[in-house]
Design an enzyme around this catalytic site. Sequence first.
Site, PDB file in Angstrom:
ATOM      1  N   GLU A  65       0.909  -0.870  -0.108  1.00  0.00           N
ATOM      2  CA  GLU A  65       0.507  -0.310   0.209  1.00  0.00           C
ATOM      3  C   GLU A  65       0.916   1.058  -0.176  1.00  0.00           C
ATOM      4  OE1 GLU A  65      -0.680  -2.772   2.065  1.00  0.00           O
ATOM      5  OE2 GLU A  65      -2.326  -3.522   0.851  1.00  0.00           O
ATOM      6  N   HIS A 134     -11.390  -5.943   8.769  1.00  0.00           N
ATOM      7  CA  HIS A 134     -11.846  -5.277   7.486  1.00  0.00           C
ATOM      8  C   HIS A 134     -13.453  -4.575   8.170  1.00  0.00           C
ATOM      9  CE1 HIS A 134     -10.039  -9.146   6.649  1.00  0.00           C
ATOM     10  NE2 HIS A 134      -9.807  -8.066   5.596  1.00  0.00           N
TER      11      HIS A 134
HETATM   12  C1  LIG Z   1      -1.604  -4.691   4.143  1.00  0.00           C
HETATM   13  C2  LIG Z   1      -3.200  -5.911   3.809  1.00  0.00           C
HETATM   14  N1  LIG Z   1      -3.486  -5.534   2.290  1.00  0.00           N
HETATM   15  C3  LIG Z   1      -4.056  -6.378   1.161  1.00  0.00           C
HETATM   16  C4  LIG Z   1      -4.805  -7.141   2.548  1.00  0.00           C
HETATM   17  C5  LIG Z   1      -5.766  -8.132   1.785  1.00  0.00           C
HETATM   18  N2  LIG Z   1      -5.448  -9.786   1.149  1.00  0.00           N
HETATM   19  C6  LIG Z   1      -5.636 -10.116   2.440  1.00  0.00           C
HETATM   20  S1  LIG Z   1      -4.510 -11.653   1.118  1.00  0.00           S
HETATM   21  C7  LIG Z   1      -4.522 -11.342   0.319  1.00  0.00           C
HETATM   22  C8  LIG Z   1      -2.654 -11.940  -0.782  1.00  0.00           C
HETATM   23  C9  LIG Z   1      -2.340 -12.405   0.143  1.00  0.00           C
HETATM   24  O1  LIG Z   1      -1.750 -13.650  -0.784  1.00  0.00           O
HETATM   25  P1  LIG Z   1       0.014 -14.731  -0.847  1.00  0.00           P
HETATM   26  O2  LIG Z   1       0.677 -13.002   0.428  1.00  0.00           O
HETATM   27  O3  LIG Z   1       0.240 -14.960  -2.064  1.00  0.00           O
HETATM   28  O4  LIG Z   1      -0.703 -15.266   0.185  1.00  0.00           O
HETATM   29  P2  LIG Z   1      -2.416 -16.813   0.538  1.00  0.00           P
HETATM   30  O5  LIG Z   1      -3.386 -15.961   0.041  1.00  0.00           O
HETATM   31  O6  LIG Z   1      -1.251 -16.625  -1.630  1.00  0.00           O
HETATM   32  O7  LIG Z   1      -1.606 -17.811   1.167  1.00  0.00           O
HETATM   33  C10 LIG Z   1      -4.466  -9.386   0.053  1.00  0.00           C
HETATM   34  C11 LIG Z   1      -4.228  -8.510  -0.354  1.00  0.00           C
HETATM   35  C12 LIG Z   1      -4.509  -7.250   3.287  1.00  0.00           C
HETATM   36  N3  LIG Z   1      -4.999  -8.534   3.752  1.00  0.00           N
HETATM   37  N4  LIG Z   1      -3.647  -7.035   4.628  1.00  0.00           N
END
Ligand SMILES: Cc1ncc(C[n+]2csc(CCOP(=O)(O)OP(=O)(O)O)c2C)c(N)n1
Lengths: 342, 431
Positions: A65, A134
């Site tokens: 972000e 959230h």
């Molecule tokens: C600071 C922050 N930004 C955005 C999100 C929203 N978000 C939750 S999970 C996710 C994807 C994460 O992907 P990855 O790190 O590859 O983990 P995976 O879900 O594949 O295990 C996002 C964008 C969040 N939880 N926290």
Amino acid sequence: MMSADTKTMNMIEAINSAMDIMLERDPNTVVMGEDVGYFGGVFRATAGLQKKHGKTRVFDTPINECGIIGVAVGMGAYGLRPVPEIQFADYIYPGLDQLVSEAARLRYRSANDFICPMTVRTPFGGGIFGGQTHSQSPESIMTHICGVKTVIPSNPYDAKGLLIAAIEDNDPVVFLEPKRIYNGPFSGYYDRPVEPWSRHEASAVPEGYYRIDLGKAATVRAGEAVTVLAYGTMVHVAKTVVEERGIDAEILDLRTLLPLDIDAIEASVKKTGRCLIIHEATRTSGFGAELAALVQERCFYHLEAPVERVTGFDTPYPHSLEWAYFPGPVRIATALDKILKD
Amino acid sequence: MPESDSRPASNLPPLSLHIPEPRYRPGDTPDFGDIAVPAVDATPRPSEDTKPDAMRDMCYGLVRVLDFDGVAKGLWDPKLSAERLRAMLRYMMLTRAFDERMFRAQRQGKTSFYMKCTGEEATSVASTMAIDRSDMCFPSYRQQGILITRDYPLIQMMNQIYSNRGDHLLGRQLPIMYSAPEHGFFSVSGNLATQYPQAVGWAMASASKGDTRIATVWCGEGSSAEGDFHSALTFATVYNAPVIFNVVNNQWAISSFSGFAGGERTTFAARAVGYGIAGLRVDGNDPLAVYAATQWAADRARTNNGPTLIEHFTYRSEGHSTSDDPSAYRAADEATAWPFGDPIARLKQHLEVLGEWDDERHQAQARELEDLVKTTQKQSEKLGVLGHGMHQPFETMFEDVFEDMPWHLKEQCDQMLAEQEAKFGPNWKPE
Ligand SMILES: Cc1ncc(C[n+]2csc(CCOP(=O)(O)OP(=O)(O)O)c2C)c(N)n1
Ligand SMILES: [Mg+2]
């Protein structure tokens, strides 16, 4: 100003339409954020935009972000008009340094050499069982930064017009979207069926370009007994309660928290002599504190009762006790009774 | 000013902006034939005290132990006993059975949210088995396998998922955001990658106290883009912190493929190179390789040889969460086309090759674990499910904001109790 063709839209569709139009009208507009490209956003706000406007105008970003807001500052310095999305307002915090120390001050510190015409869109607020990361309402953090405008729409029609005005604005705007009412207004009664936007007059949205100037409140309901200041989801909850109880309240939907429509507030409170402020965000140092101070400073001799605040509690947003936390009908009614007592 | 100075690149084509694009989208037939699969015994095994710059190749190779016929080979073979292997299989199968059941519970409206780790079980189960029970884990939201491997009571996990009376987090947290200090499991945050520097801090503290315990931390490849990830690696290299960084590269971050975290250019293990720490890239669907790499990193950390970054190369077989529909953004058959198979199937095959397991026992164990999960679920549901009644005393909302409750929270608590009475009547009590 308004084009003739209107369409029934929910809030997501109206927001999508605003970006679509700005991408069309202004080749410098770019839309970016986590999952906004091919997929069209986790709330679908950017659905179809990449396909229509191309990958370099609407694109996914790394999950960072601070980076999203930082590159938007740089794009703005080049001359683009970036519209970054932060997936949830709760995730804007890692980007705060770029927002507070950079975006908000660029014009001032460079004496107009550089500007930051970005609009950060982000869904906020609770009522969806999203738990503490959230559900937050960080608007008073935004209004406390000098140099960022803060906008919160409460219906599809306003959302589109305000978002277009925000994108066209040459200063950074944080555009907070009340996600609880993306698909329909919310009465505050979580156990009643959800009402779709199509039954609300503000879902009639012109398909073309129109703007609602920033800094103007809307009178949702005229009245004489008390002024209710609200924004976002709470506008609808407030309306339900005053109508249920037959209170002759005047409800102002602030729409822009900064710059604030102080004239509308002053005129209304001077007329009614009473003021209730409602927000979902935590109470202490919330935007309600600012509003109460302004009303007190400007309308003191017209007040017939102390200004009241109805807010979320000063705790993180709980998951299972969400509805005990939410400033719902009982909390609002109690405050109205108190204000109208004598 | 000469013209060449004002437009030095005038004869070059215009710049163009690169936007990463995954190779397959819905409707495409995925083919991962070009993913390099090095021979099992091709990967060298440096000693645990090797200087990071003398083992950079490890960041671009792939630690493997099991070949695709289920035979363990090469220098990385951890040579676990059949009993340990069966325990590993059982934990992975239990994790999967638990996921299936809880996903279904969400679909039945018994809770708000759930996230599975299907296909990635080895990255938490095998790595937890390779560290000491007293080492501290800083998980992301997809490491339920840690708790299961450390024999955390399943009912406690379910109680948290249901936000019910038995939930020791008092219904405050989104489902799966567990916290289990007695099991060396740090409280899960919803904000990505925040646990990364925290793990380094824990490891620094352990080192400064002359302790023997190390820290391990997990994040997804998508989350490795966050600033916190880079803060963590910087602190870890500066203080030579005894920490293991796990990046679970399951190829997807919701709808964004790994290219949006830099995966088009280099490996995630190679992030270690720039920070001067050790990096290993591992077949994350090979439980023995995960075990071996983690054991290597744990030995390294425990002997004051510093941090290791491990990339677990794997695949997210299912949706991101119950809120996601992956058919909207990726090819349907990617999981089946994934060249590294499924971690449970691979360990099963290995045990069979060793003559230590067979299909009948496997099916029996699957049924036994399903029953265990089902029975536990029934017990948990007796303590309530989300949305059907309020299960926590309302006052708990105001507790633990601080150690002691300040006046304003006491006032707000009274206000809230009065509201509940107005809503539900004077004799109303939470169930
Ligand atoms: C600071 C922050 N930004 C955005 C999100 C929203 N978000 C939750 S999970 C996710 C994807 C994460 O992907 P990855 O790190 O590859 O983990 P995976 O879900 O594949 O295990 C996002 C964008 C969040 N939880 N926290
Ligand atoms: Mg991922």
